[in-house]
Design a protein around this motif. Structure first.
Motif: not given
Length: 208
Positions: A6-7, A11-12, A204-208
């Motif tokens: 979901g997150r 973000r995408l 991207l993942i680390k921004e979640l």
């Protein structure tokens, strides 16, 4: 995993990290200069699939070991994917079709949530779209013996572990010596275009 998906899907929808994230894993020739290729033809379009799934409490995604052949990507670790074909309605369909052909993933079981930045693979003159997706259960992988030597199930935890980013000298199939960062995943060296695309995914993942 539902919370992650979901997150990530949300973000995408925002601007992507793009080139700065790619360049973190950029191979260079001795002396520090970047590798440059001269391609006079228009690049071929293509797509790869980053397919997330949960298994034994962790999130994984498949990589493939390419066989040895006469080509610039011989023997490398890659994401499932390939060239756009005329029967594909778009590049998302390309990624899904290629994943089915290469590792037996049923497209009807895959849910696409977005895409990363298109990436120019200069060595083979391909402009590649990484497609992000997930499936509710671990796929029953069936590798195509012609295109895939082995399916490698890499964990997201390993990919996000900064200690898994290493550097070494790599000799290409044409004998070029490169100093390259790489991801050490399952004891395999994941470098070059695949590592650069995964670097944007990690960002991207680390921004979640």
């Amino acid at each position: 995993m539902k919370d992650l998906i979901g997150r990530l899907q949300q973000r995408l929808q925002d601007p992507l990290p793009g080139t700065p994230a790619h360049e973190k894993m950029l191979p260079r020739i001795p002396g520090g200069n970047r590798v440059r290729f001269r391609n006079e033809d228009e690049p071929r379009r293509g797509a790869v699939l980053i397919l997330l799934y949960e298994h034994q409490g962790s999130v994984y995604f498949p990589l493939i070991q390419r066989p040895q052949y006469e080509g610039v990507h011989s023997g490398q670790i890659a994401l499932p994917g390939g060239r756009y074909e005329e029967e594909d309605k778009d590049l998302v369909e390309t990624a899904l079709r290629e994943a089915k052909e290469e590792v037996g993933v049923d497209p009807s079981q895959v849910q696409v949530i977005g895409q990363l930045s298109e990436f120019m693979v200069s060595a083979s003159n391909h402009l590649v779209l990484p497609v992000i997706s997930f499936t509710e259960s671990r796929p029953a992988f069936v590798p195509d013996p012609y295109e895939v030597d082995e399916v490698i199930e890499a964990s997201l935890d390993e990919l996000l572990d900064i200690n898994r980013i290493k550097e070494k000298e790599i000799v290409t199939t044409h004998g070029y010596r490169l100093h390259s960062p790489y991801f050490d995943l399952n004891g395999r060296v994941v470098w070059g275009a695949t590592a650069m695309m995964l670097s944007e995914f990690v960002t991207l993942i680390k921004e979640l």
